[in-house]
Design an enzyme around this catalytic site. Structure first.
Site, PDB file in Angstrom:
ATOM      1  N   CYS A   2      91.721  -8.815  35.382  1.00  0.00           N
ATOM      2  CA  CYS A   2      90.744  -7.764  35.694  1.00  0.00           C
ATOM      3  C   CYS A   2      90.287  -7.118  34.380  1.00  0.00           C
ATOM      4  O   CYS A   2      90.841  -7.367  33.328  1.00  0.00           O
ATOM      5  CB  CYS A   2      91.393  -6.693  36.560  1.00  0.00           C
ATOM      6  SG  CYS A   2      92.167  -7.330  38.037  1.00  0.00           S
ATOM      7  N   ARG A  27      85.893 -11.039  33.352  1.00  0.00           N
ATOM      8  CA  ARG A  27      87.337 -11.061  33.607  1.00  0.00           C
ATOM      9  C   ARG A  27      87.668 -11.009  35.098  1.00  0.00           C
ATOM     10  O   ARG A  27      88.802 -11.248  35.497  1.00  0.00           O
ATOM     11  CB  ARG A  27      88.024  -9.888  32.892  1.00  0.00           C
ATOM     12  CG  ARG A  27      87.852  -9.872  31.386  1.00  0.00           C
ATOM     13  CD  ARG A  27      88.370  -8.588  30.788  1.00  0.00           C
ATOM     14  NE  ARG A  27      89.794  -8.454  31.007  1.00  0.00           N
ATOM     15  CZ  ARG A  27      90.725  -8.988  30.211  1.00  0.00           C
ATOM     16  NH1 ARG A  27      90.359  -9.683  29.156  1.00  0.00           N
ATOM     17  NH2 ARG A  27      92.011  -8.850  30.468  1.00  0.00           N
ATOM     18  N   TRP A  74      89.715  -9.017  39.740  1.00  0.00           N
ATOM     19  CA  TRP A  74      89.906 -10.397  40.206  1.00  0.00           C
ATOM     20  C   TRP A  74      91.096 -10.308  41.141  1.00  0.00           C
ATOM     21  O   TRP A  74      92.224 -10.069  40.709  1.00  0.00           O
ATOM     22  CB  TRP A  74      90.203 -11.327  39.024  1.00  0.00           C
ATOM     23  CG  TRP A  74      90.245 -12.773  39.418  1.00  0.00           C
ATOM     24  CD1 TRP A  74      89.195 -13.564  39.824  1.00  0.00           C
ATOM     25  CD2 TRP A  74      91.406 -13.605  39.485  1.00  0.00           C
ATOM     26  NE1 TRP A  74      89.626 -14.820  40.104  1.00  0.00           N
ATOM     27  CE2 TRP A  74      90.985 -14.890  39.906  1.00  0.00           C
ATOM     28  CE3 TRP A  74      92.741 -13.416  39.212  1.00  0.00           C
ATOM     29  CZ2 TRP A  74      91.844 -15.951  40.069  1.00  0.00           C
ATOM     30  CZ3 TRP A  74      93.615 -14.484  39.373  1.00  0.00           C
ATOM     31  CH2 TRP A  74      93.170 -15.723  39.809  1.00  0.00           C
ATOM     32  N   ASN A 100      95.618  -3.997  35.591  1.00  0.00           N
ATOM     33  CA  ASN A 100      95.386  -5.437  35.414  1.00  0.00           C
ATOM     34  C   ASN A 100      96.756  -6.089  35.316  1.00  0.00           C
ATOM     35  O   ASN A 100      97.550  -5.744  34.451  1.00  0.00           O
ATOM     36  CB  ASN A 100      94.578  -5.705  34.139  1.00  0.00           C
ATOM     37  CG  ASN A 100      94.448  -7.216  33.877  1.00  0.00           C
ATOM     38  OD1 ASN A 100      94.501  -8.012  34.808  1.00  0.00           O
ATOM     39  ND2 ASN A 100      94.312  -7.589  32.617  1.00  0.00           N
ATOM     40  N   GLY A 101      97.038  -7.035  36.229  1.00  0.00           N
ATOM     41  CA  GLY A 101      98.322  -7.740  36.191  1.00  0.00           C
ATOM     42  C   GLY A 101      98.894  -7.846  37.599  1.00  0.00           C
ATOM     43  O   GLY A 101      98.174  -7.724  38.584  1.00  0.00           O
ATOM     44  N   GLU A 482      87.684 -33.259  30.363  1.00  0.00           N
ATOM     45  CA  GLU A 482      87.020 -31.993  30.014  1.00  0.00           C
ATOM     46  C   GLU A 482      85.604 -31.964  30.566  1.00  0.00           C
ATOM     47  O   GLU A 482      85.154 -30.952  31.099  1.00  0.00           O
ATOM     48  CB  GLU A 482      87.036 -31.814  28.496  1.00  0.00           C
ATOM     49  CG  GLU A 482      86.280 -30.603  27.995  1.00  0.00           C
ATOM     50  CD  GLU A 482      86.774 -29.272  28.580  1.00  0.00           C
ATOM     51  OE1 GLU A 482      87.862 -29.224  29.176  1.00  0.00           O
ATOM     52  OE2 GLU A 482      86.049 -28.285  28.455  1.00  0.00           O
ATOM     53  N   LYS A 486      84.289 -29.076  33.186  1.00  0.00           N
ATOM     54  CA  LYS A 486      83.080 -28.268  32.930  1.00  0.00           C
ATOM     55  C   LYS A 486      82.166 -28.310  34.139  1.00  0.00           C
ATOM     56  O   LYS A 486      81.689 -27.299  34.626  1.00  0.00           O
ATOM     57  CB  LYS A 486      82.331 -28.802  31.703  1.00  0.00           C
ATOM     58  CG  LYS A 486      82.989 -28.498  30.386  1.00  0.00           C
ATOM     59  CD  LYS A 486      82.838 -27.086  29.884  1.00  0.00           C
ATOM     60  CE  LYS A 486      83.881 -26.099  30.220  1.00  0.00           C
ATOM     61  NZ  LYS A 486      85.256 -26.302  30.020  1.00  0.00           N
ATOM     62  N   GLU A 489      83.789 -26.669  37.487  1.00  0.00           N
ATOM     63  CA  GLU A 489      84.096 -25.219  37.502  1.00  0.00           C
ATOM     64  C   GLU A 489      82.848 -24.356  37.511  1.00  0.00           C
ATOM     65  O   GLU A 489      82.941 -23.175  37.866  1.00  0.00           O
ATOM     66  CB  GLU A 489      85.017 -24.836  36.354  1.00  0.00           C
ATOM     67  CG  GLU A 489      84.398 -24.881  34.980  1.00  0.00           C
ATOM     68  CD  GLU A 489      85.352 -24.330  33.917  1.00  0.00           C
ATOM     69  OE1 GLU A 489      86.138 -23.419  34.210  1.00  0.00           O
ATOM     70  OE2 GLU A 489      85.323 -24.838  32.792  1.00  0.00           O
ATOM     71  N   HIS A 505      92.591 -49.968  39.397  1.00  0.00           N
ATOM     72  CA  HIS A 505      93.854 -49.806  40.145  1.00  0.00           C
ATOM     73  C   HIS A 505      93.661 -48.898  41.350  1.00  0.00           C
ATOM     74  O   HIS A 505      94.618 -48.269  41.821  1.00  0.00           O
ATOM     75  CB  HIS A 505      94.923 -49.258  39.206  1.00  0.00           C
ATOM     76  CG  HIS A 505      95.204 -50.157  38.054  1.00  0.00           C
ATOM     77  ND1 HIS A 505      95.911 -51.332  38.159  1.00  0.00           N
ATOM     78  CD2 HIS A 505      94.806 -50.084  36.757  1.00  0.00           C
ATOM     79  CE1 HIS A 505      95.959 -51.945  36.992  1.00  0.00           C
ATOM     80  NE2 HIS A 505      95.307 -51.202  36.108  1.00  0.00           N
ATOM     81  N   LYS A 604      88.024 -15.459  33.256  1.00  0.00           N
ATOM     82  CA  LYS A 604      88.004 -16.031  31.907  1.00  0.00           C
ATOM     83  C   LYS A 604      89.411 -16.315  31.412  1.00  0.00           C
ATOM     84  O   LYS A 604      89.650 -17.305  30.760  1.00  0.00           O
ATOM     85  CB  LYS A 604      87.308 -15.082  30.932  1.00  0.00           C
ATOM     86  CG  LYS A 604      87.266 -15.583  29.506  1.00  0.00           C
ATOM     87  CD  LYS A 604      86.566 -16.910  29.386  1.00  0.00           C
ATOM     88  CE  LYS A 604      86.577 -17.464  27.986  1.00  0.00           C
ATOM     89  NZ  LYS A 604      86.069 -18.873  27.921  1.00  0.00           N
TER      90      LYS A 604
HETATM   91  C1  AGP Z   1      87.993 -23.687  30.752  1.00  0.00           C
HETATM   92  O1  AGP Z   1      86.611 -23.983  30.905  1.00  0.00           O
HETATM   93  C2  AGP Z   1      88.541 -22.940  31.911  1.00  0.00           C
HETATM   94  N1  AGP Z   1      87.878 -21.701  32.059  1.00  0.00           N
HETATM   95  C3  AGP Z   1      90.049 -22.805  31.916  1.00  0.00           C
HETATM   96  O2  AGP Z   1      90.544 -24.084  32.255  1.00  0.00           O
HETATM   97  C4  AGP Z   1      90.737 -22.378  30.600  1.00  0.00           C
HETATM   98  O3  AGP Z   1      90.608 -23.383  29.630  1.00  0.00           O
HETATM   99  C5  AGP Z   1      92.245 -22.197  30.894  1.00  0.00           C
HETATM  100  O4  AGP Z   1      92.388 -21.147  31.833  1.00  0.00           O
HETATM  101  C6  AGP Z   1      93.070 -21.900  29.647  1.00  0.00           C
HETATM  102  O5  AGP Z   1      92.646 -20.671  29.096  1.00  0.00           O
HETATM  103  P1  AGP Z   1      93.152 -20.292  27.601  1.00  0.00           P
HETATM  104  O6  AGP Z   1      92.598 -21.334  26.672  1.00  0.00           O
HETATM  105  O7  AGP Z   1      92.589 -18.925  27.365  1.00  0.00           O
HETATM  106  O8  AGP Z   1      94.661 -20.322  27.622  1.00  0.00           O
END
Ligand code: AGP
Length: 609
Positions: A2, A27, A74, A100-101, A482, A486, A489, A505, A604
């Site tokens: 958050c 966040r 969040w 936050n937490g 990756e 991208k 997500e 396979h 994030k």
């Molecule tokens: C990446 O596009 C994602 N938002 C997510 O997988 C991110 O890489 C992951 O949460 C790790 O975050 P960090 O690098 O801040 O540890």
């Protein structure tokens, strides 16, 4: 994760907090709320949904407040409803708390408080906090003493900002496992989860340490540990500007950050290469540590894990160090057998990912040494590691990580090259060739970015697909993973990354003309093999989008679309090959009307487990 903002000073409190929350919305954006201390007492407004709903309610509303706090959520415990939105209050609505937490022992605390007559209004874990403070205040404690006693009762992670009518001129901030910074202004002070929230007011920032409490008022601040003992913390001058934390001419942070990559690469090369020599390991202790270790275990999450997977190939091939890579969310529970010859490497953009932080703590409890590659200075993972190599990517706001990924790849490449050379495994000519190729990268990335209009046209062709397959071998198996992450997500398309050699396979059965298949196949040692995989896909009607090295006619002949990348050393191709896939994901998501910077259900930095 958050976002929290607190302010005490002469400016319009509501405006300072709302603008600060806007900078933190990446966040979490399930709900938002604000508390200001008006002449008539605490005024709290909170709403489910995006910040704009709160904005509509409170922006421009008359206010006499000189102190207040805000929160963008969040959701972890309790659905994103109005009542579950923060700030939360005590029974008499004279204390406001933003959190936050996660409070792990909230159930027992809640039952204890209810037994003592407290009335709860939400389903959240956070709400136990104002009621605990209320109970201690009733015992005659000061607000600081009440907060001190409260944090001793809490288990879990918490960044808190607390406001109470009883002591109206101050805010109290608390940090345990979730980030919180103090902004130092002239006759005004700030508390925030992250620096962008306060950068337009001040660049003087104190990063609170773990288990620390900050008491702020208009005159200044005091910092204490959880025993109530005063702590000295240095004031940092933040090197980057407000613009760095703004979108500028771009419609989204993600697009801005994709286009920042040439500059990020230039900055890292400037930082770590002097007179043609890579000097990442300036610290003699770090150099000795890396040269002394026989094994490396890389642990990370998401995009950072994919960077670690590329790092495995680089460290093993260039520096001949046995390297494995693990999801931090698995590593921390696996009870791994780790001997002292093993170096743990944590990779994290935010430096706050709970699983990766837990992996660092577990390793250190077992007496192992930890090196972290982190973007956010003084973040939790950075502070709890033995050594840190900062990524210098600047603030990354878009939830989808882009420039931090290429910064991670480049840093791992430099590390592997320097270690290989120190170990006498790279002859001078090969080393010089790599250094020269490194300096060509920024311009090569710019060349790829110049293809954006074509990549957008390809996105238009395939934006309505329900499935995507991304394939790659060797160094580009992680690139495929990756690229798929991208896309999925931010566009919510089902995208799978797979090892190209594994398709026969089983997964090949999925392929027909409804499946666009991205094949990452620059000219490397496995190019021919991957070309065969491409032909297997085509033979079954799959539509192929290839990432190829300029001039690759055979690759072009078996592809429906081609994203060209300039030729470079094999080990540098991951830095180039991901760029067109970032743009593809971005444009598909925009064409599908998705919220690119704030995709649904995500945040994030995942500071919860
Ligand atoms: C990446 O596009 C994602 N938002 C997510 O997988 C991110 O890489 C992951 O949460 C790790 O975050 P960090 O690098 O801040 O540890």
């Amino acid at each position: 994760m958050c976002g929290i903002v607190g302010y005490v000073g002469r400016k319009d409190v509501t405006s300072v907090i709302l603008v600060g929350l806007e900078k933190l919305e990446y966040r979490g954006y399930d709900s938002a709320g604000i508390a200001t201390l008006e002449k008539e007492g605490l005024r709290i407004t909170k709403r489910s949904g995006r910040l704009k709903h709160l904005y509509a309610l409170v922006n421009g509303r008359p206010s006499t407040a000189r102190v207040g706090l805000g929160h963008t959520r969040w959701a972890t415990h309790g659905a994103p409803t109005d009542s579950n939105a923060h700030p939360h209050m005590d029974c008499e609505q004279k204390i406001a708390v933003a959190h936050n937490g996660i409070i792990e022992n909230f159930q027992e605390l809640r039952e204890e408080l209810i037994a003592r007559g407290h009335q709860f209004r939400s389903d959240t874990d956070s709400e136990v906090i104002p009621h605990l403070i209320e109970g201690y205040l009733r015992e005659g404690k000061t607000l600081f003493e009440a907060v001190l006693a409260t944090v001793q009762r809490l288990k879990g992670s918490f960044a808190l900002v607390i406001l109470a009518e009883q002591e109206p001129d101050k805010l109290i901030g608390v940090r345990k496992d979730s980030p919180l910074v103090v902004g130092v202004g002239d006759g005004e002070m700030f508390l925030a989860s992250d620096i962008p929230a306060i950068l337009s007011h001040t660049r003087k920032v104190i990063i609170l340490g773990d288990e620390e409490i900050a008491v702020i008022n208009r005159e200044g601040y005091q910092i204490f540990n959880f025993e109530g003992i005063p702590v000295e913390r240095e004031i940092r001058e933040i090197p980057w500007s407000m613009e760095d934390a703004e979108k500028g001419p771009y419609p989204h942070f993600m697009l801005k950050e994709i286009h920042e990559q040439p500059r990020v690469v230039e900055r890292i090369l400037e930082q770590y290469i002097r007179n043609g020599e890579i000097q990442l390991l300036k610290d003699n202790n770090l150099r000795r540590l890396l040269l002394s270790k026989r094994r490396v275990v890389i642990q990370a999450a998401g995009t950072s894990l994919h960077a670690g997977m590329v790092g495995q190939y680089l460290l093993e091939r260039l520096a001949r160090i046995q390297t494995t890579v693990e999801f931090s969310s698995e590593f921390r529970y696996r009870e791994p057998v780790l001997d002292p010859d093993t170096l743990i490497v944590a990779i994290s953009q935010s430096g706050e990912t709970a699983d990766t932080l837990a992996g660092v703590r577990m390793a250190r409890e077992q007496g192992l040494e930890v090196l972290s590659l982190v973007n956010v200075v003084d973040s939790s993972i950075a502070r709890e590691s033995d050594y840190v190599i900062y990524l210098h990517a600047g603030p990354e706001i878009g939830v989808a990580s882009t420039k931090a990924y290429t910064a991670q790849l480049l840093t791992l490449t430099l590390l592997s090259l320097e270690l290989g050379r120190l170990k006498g495994l790279l002859d001078e000519e090969v080393y010089r060739g790599y250094v020269q190729a490194l300096f060509a990268l920024p311009e090569q990335i710019r060349e790829i970015l110049a293809q954006e209009p074509f990549i957008r046209a390809v996105a238009e062709k395939y934006a309505q697909a329900n499935n995507f397959m991304f394939l790659g071998r060797d160094l580009h198996y992680p690139t495929a993973l990756e690229g798929a992450l991208k896309l999925k997500e931010i566009s919510y398309i089902h995208a799978t990354g797979y090892a190209a050699g594994e398709m026969k396979h089983g997964p090949l059965a999925l392929i027909d003309e409804s499946w666009p298949v991205v094949v990452v196949n620059p000219r490397t040692a496995v190019w021919e093999k991957t070309l065969s995989n491409t032909m297997e896909i085509r033979a079954r009607g799959g539509r192929v989008i290839s990432v190829l090295t300029q001039g690759d006619r055979r690759g072009k002949d078996v592809s429906d679309e081609v994203f060209w990348i300039p030729g470079t050393e094999d080990y540098l191709t991951p830095i180039l090959a991901i760029v067109p896939l970032q743009l593809l994901a971005y444009h598909v998501a925009v064409l599908r009307g998705c919220d690119v910077d704030k995709p649904r259900n995500l945040a994030k930095s995942v500071t919860v487990e």
